[in-house]
Design a protein around this motif. Sequence first.
Motif, PDB file in Angstrom:
ATOM      1  N   GLY A  75      22.722  -4.937 -12.154  1.00 37.33           N
ATOM      2  CA  GLY A  75      22.511  -3.809 -11.248  1.00 37.33           C
ATOM      3  C   GLY A  75      21.219  -3.073 -11.554  1.00 37.33           C
ATOM      4  N   SER A  76      20.937  -2.894 -12.853  1.00 39.24           N
ATOM      5  CA  SER A  76      19.671  -2.232 -13.204  1.00 39.24           C
ATOM      6  C   SER A  76      18.481  -3.098 -12.806  1.00 39.24           C
ATOM      7  CB  SER A  76      19.634  -1.911 -14.692  1.00 39.24           C
ATOM      8  OG  SER A  76      19.692  -3.101 -15.447  1.00 39.24           O
ATOM      9  N   LEU A  77      18.631  -4.406 -12.968  1.00 40.93           N
ATOM     10  CA  LEU A  77      17.560  -5.304 -12.535  1.00 40.93           C
ATOM     11  C   LEU A  77      17.363  -5.227 -11.017  1.00 40.93           C
ATOM     12  CD1 LEU A  77      15.579  -7.415 -13.598  1.00 40.93           C
ATOM     13  CD2 LEU A  77      17.323  -9.137 -13.196  1.00 40.93           C
ATOM     14  N   ALA A  78      18.466  -5.143 -10.292  1.00 40.47           N
ATOM     15  CA  ALA A  78      18.377  -5.028  -8.833  1.00 40.47           C
ATOM     16  C   ALA A  78      17.737  -3.704  -8.433  1.00 40.47           C
ATOM     17  CB  ALA A  78      19.759  -5.161  -8.214  1.00 40.47           C
ATOM     18  N   TRP A  79      18.062  -2.617  -9.137  1.00 41.61           N
ATOM     19  CA  TRP A  79      17.438  -1.331  -8.829  1.00 41.61           C
ATOM     20  C   TRP A  79      15.948  -1.358  -9.139  1.00 41.61           C
ATOM     21  CZ3 TRP A  79      19.229   1.795  -5.528  1.00 41.61           C
ATOM     22  CH2 TRP A  79      20.589   1.996  -5.378  1.00 41.61           C
ATOM     23  N   ILE A  80      15.556  -2.075 -10.182  1.00 45.01           N
ATOM     24  CA  ILE A  80      14.125  -2.198 -10.492  1.00 45.01           C
ATOM     25  C   ILE A  80      13.414  -2.966  -9.373  1.00 45.01           C
ATOM     26  CG2 ILE A  80      12.483  -3.318 -12.054  1.00 45.01           C
ATOM     27  CD1 ILE A  80      14.441  -2.595 -14.339  1.00 45.01           C
ATOM     28  N   TYR A  81      14.038  -4.035  -8.890  1.00 47.22           N
ATOM     29  CA  TYR A  81      13.446  -4.782  -7.774  1.00 47.22           C
ATOM     30  C   TYR A  81      13.379  -3.930  -6.511  1.00 47.22           C
ATOM     31  CZ  TYR A  81      13.613  -9.205 -10.321  1.00 47.22           C
ATOM     32  OH  TYR A  81      13.416 -10.208 -11.226  1.00 47.22           O
ATOM     33  N   ALA A  82      14.419  -3.157  -6.252  1.00 49.16           N
ATOM     34  CA  ALA A  82      14.415  -2.299  -5.062  1.00 49.16           C
ATOM     35  C   ALA A  82      13.322  -1.229  -5.185  1.00 49.16           C
ATOM     36  CB  ALA A  82      15.779  -1.654  -4.876  1.00 49.16           C
ATOM     37  N   TYR A  83      13.158  -0.664  -6.382  1.00 49.75           N
ATOM     38  CA  TYR A  83      12.099   0.323  -6.604  1.00 49.75           C
ATOM     39  C   TYR A  83      10.727  -0.320  -6.403  1.00 49.75           C
ATOM     40  CZ  TYR A  83       9.110   3.683  -8.971  1.00 49.75           C
ATOM     41  OH  TYR A  83       8.116   4.568  -9.260  1.00 49.75           O
ATOM     42  N   GLY A  84      10.568  -1.549  -6.914  1.00 52.86           N
ATOM     43  CA  GLY A  84       9.306  -2.261  -6.702  1.00 52.86           C
ATOM     44  C   GLY A  84       9.037  -2.519  -5.230  1.00 52.86           C
ATOM     45  N   ALA A  85      10.090  -2.786  -4.474  1.00 52.66           N
ATOM     46  CA  ALA A  85       9.921  -3.015  -3.036  1.00 52.66           C
ATOM     47  C   ALA A  85       9.485  -1.735  -2.333  1.00 52.66           C
ATOM     48  CB  ALA A  85      11.223  -3.531  -2.442  1.00 52.66           C
ATOM     49  N   VAL A  86      10.083  -0.602  -2.701  1.00 52.41           N
ATOM     50  CA  VAL A  86       9.705   0.676  -2.079  1.00 52.41           C
ATOM     51  C   VAL A  86       8.269   1.043  -2.449  1.00 52.41           C
ATOM     52  CG1 VAL A  86      10.196   3.159  -2.120  1.00 52.41           C
ATOM     53  CG2 VAL A  86      12.064   1.520  -1.912  1.00 52.41           C
ATOM     54  N   VAL A  87       7.897   0.852  -3.714  1.00 53.83           N
ATOM     55  CA  VAL A  87       6.517   1.133  -4.126  1.00 53.83           C
ATOM     56  C   VAL A  87       5.544   0.236  -3.369  1.00 53.83           C
ATOM     57  CG1 VAL A  87       4.904   0.930  -6.063  1.00 53.83           C
ATOM     58  CG2 VAL A  87       7.106   2.062  -6.383  1.00 53.83           C
ATOM     59  N   ALA A  88       5.910  -1.033  -3.202  1.00 56.02           N
ATOM     60  CA  ALA A  88       5.026  -1.966  -2.498  1.00 56.02           C
ATOM     61  C   ALA A  88       4.829  -1.551  -1.047  1.00 56.02           C
ATOM     62  CB  ALA A  88       5.597  -3.375  -2.572  1.00 56.02           C
ATOM     63  N   ILE A  89       5.886  -1.126  -0.371  1.00 57.31           N
ATOM     64  CA  ILE A  89       5.733  -0.756   1.045  1.00 57.31           C
ATOM     65  C   ILE A  89       4.968   0.566   1.185  1.00 57.31           C
ATOM     66  CG2 ILE A  89       7.885   0.496   1.489  1.00 57.31           C
ATOM     67  CD1 ILE A  89       6.410  -2.214   3.689  1.00 57.31           C
ATOM     68  N   VAL A  90       5.137   1.496   0.227  1.00 58.75           N
ATOM     69  CA  VAL A  90       4.370   2.750   0.275  1.00 58.75           C
ATOM     70  C   VAL A  90       2.893   2.472   0.048  1.00 58.75           C
ATOM     71  CG1 VAL A  90       3.970   4.918  -0.981  1.00 58.75           C
ATOM     72  CG2 VAL A  90       6.285   4.250  -0.347  1.00 58.75           C
ATOM     73  N   VAL A  91       2.590   1.619  -0.926  1.00 56.28           N
ATOM     74  CA  VAL A  91       1.187   1.270  -1.191  1.00 56.28           C
ATOM     75  C   VAL A  91       0.603   0.512  -0.001  1.00 56.28           C
ATOM     76  CG1 VAL A  91      -0.310  -0.157  -2.661  1.00 56.28           C
ATOM     77  CG2 VAL A  91       1.409   1.314  -3.688  1.00 56.28           C
ATOM     78  N   ALA A  92       1.412  -0.319   0.633  1.00 53.14           N
ATOM     79  CA  ALA A  92       0.927  -1.086   1.785  1.00 53.14           C
ATOM     80  C   ALA A  92       0.548  -0.161   2.934  1.00 53.14           C
ATOM     81  CB  ALA A  92       1.991  -2.080   2.229  1.00 53.14           C
ATOM     82  N   PHE A  93       1.355   0.865   3.175  1.00 50.11           N
ATOM     83  CA  PHE A  93       1.049   1.763   4.290  1.00 50.11           C
ATOM     84  C   PHE A  93      -0.077   2.736   3.961  1.00 50.11           C
ATOM     85  CE2 PHE A  93       5.406   0.822   5.994  1.00 50.11           C
ATOM     86  CZ  PHE A  93       4.944   0.238   7.161  1.00 50.11           C
ATOM     87  N   SER A  95      -2.678   2.026   1.944  1.00 50.89           N
ATOM     88  CA  SER A  95      -3.964   1.338   1.800  1.00 50.89           C
ATOM     89  C   SER A  95      -4.551   1.086   3.188  1.00 50.89           C
ATOM     90  CB  SER A  95      -3.790   0.017   1.050  1.00 50.89           C
ATOM     91  OG  SER A  95      -3.068  -0.884   1.848  1.00 50.89           O
ATOM     92  N   GLY A  96      -5.844   1.124   3.252  1.00 47.76           N
ATOM     93  CA  GLY A  96      -6.496   0.969   4.544  1.00 47.76           C
ATOM     94  C   GLY A  96      -6.812  -0.472   4.909  1.00 47.76           C
ATOM     95  N   ALA A  97      -6.838  -1.360   3.965  1.00 45.90           N
ATOM     96  CA  ALA A  97      -7.233  -2.741   4.233  1.00 45.90           C
ATOM     97  C   ALA A  97      -6.038  -3.563   4.712  1.00 45.90           C
ATOM     98  CB  ALA A  97      -7.813  -3.366   2.973  1.00 45.90           C
ATOM     99  N   TRP A  98      -6.271  -4.408   5.699  1.00 50.36           N
ATOM    100  CA  TRP A  98      -5.191  -5.238   6.252  1.00 50.36           C
ATOM    101  C   TRP A  98      -4.776  -6.339   5.283  1.00 50.36           C
ATOM    102  CZ3 TRP A  98      -2.150  -4.050  10.030  1.00 50.36           C
ATOM    103  CH2 TRP A  98      -2.586  -3.126  10.972  1.00 50.36           C
ATOM    104  N   ILE A  99      -5.723  -6.836   4.512  1.00 49.77           N
ATOM    105  CA  ILE A  99      -5.382  -7.903   3.564  1.00 49.77           C
ATOM    106  C   ILE A  99      -4.450  -7.365   2.494  1.00 49.77           C
ATOM    107  CG2 ILE A  99      -6.311  -9.422   1.785  1.00 49.77           C
ATOM    108  CD1 ILE A  99      -8.779  -9.745   3.554  1.00 49.77           C
TER     109      ILE A  99
END
Length: 138
Positions: A75-93, A95-99
């Motif tokens: 469960g802690s591993l899953a929460w770490i992955y979920a946190y990484g997913a949220v951080v990734a989508i926040v950074v994606a939105f 950032s200004g570059a499409w790549i």
Amino acid sequence: MTRRDDSDRLLPDYDLDKGKPSNEVPPNSRPVEYDRVPSGYEPIGQIELIGRVFRGLVRGRFPWWVLILAWICFGSLAWIYAYGAVVAIVVAFTSGAWISFAVYFIFFIAMSVMSAAFFSILWRATLAKLSNRKRGRK
């Protein structure tokens, strides 16, 4: 013996004496290994062992401390992955570059799938354990 006598003896239509009983003994065969434990030293053996653990977890035939420990570890591993997913989508939105958006979005999808897999296995294990406990009370 002649060749004709050999072929008569080996063919299935060989005529046995009607008065003598015959007894056929099957050849010795090795016992079949139904539940072979795979080796953890090979890559495919590790995958088989992990699959065995998750199948046993989902069936609900284990003590409660195993379920609690699974929720803590997986469960802690899953929460770490979920946190990484949220951080990734926040950074994606942000950032200004499409790549960089595409790279972070792919990372978001991968992390979401991994965390969902862990959560679904643990949820099924919890439901199986609760249903086994209800069956035991009757």
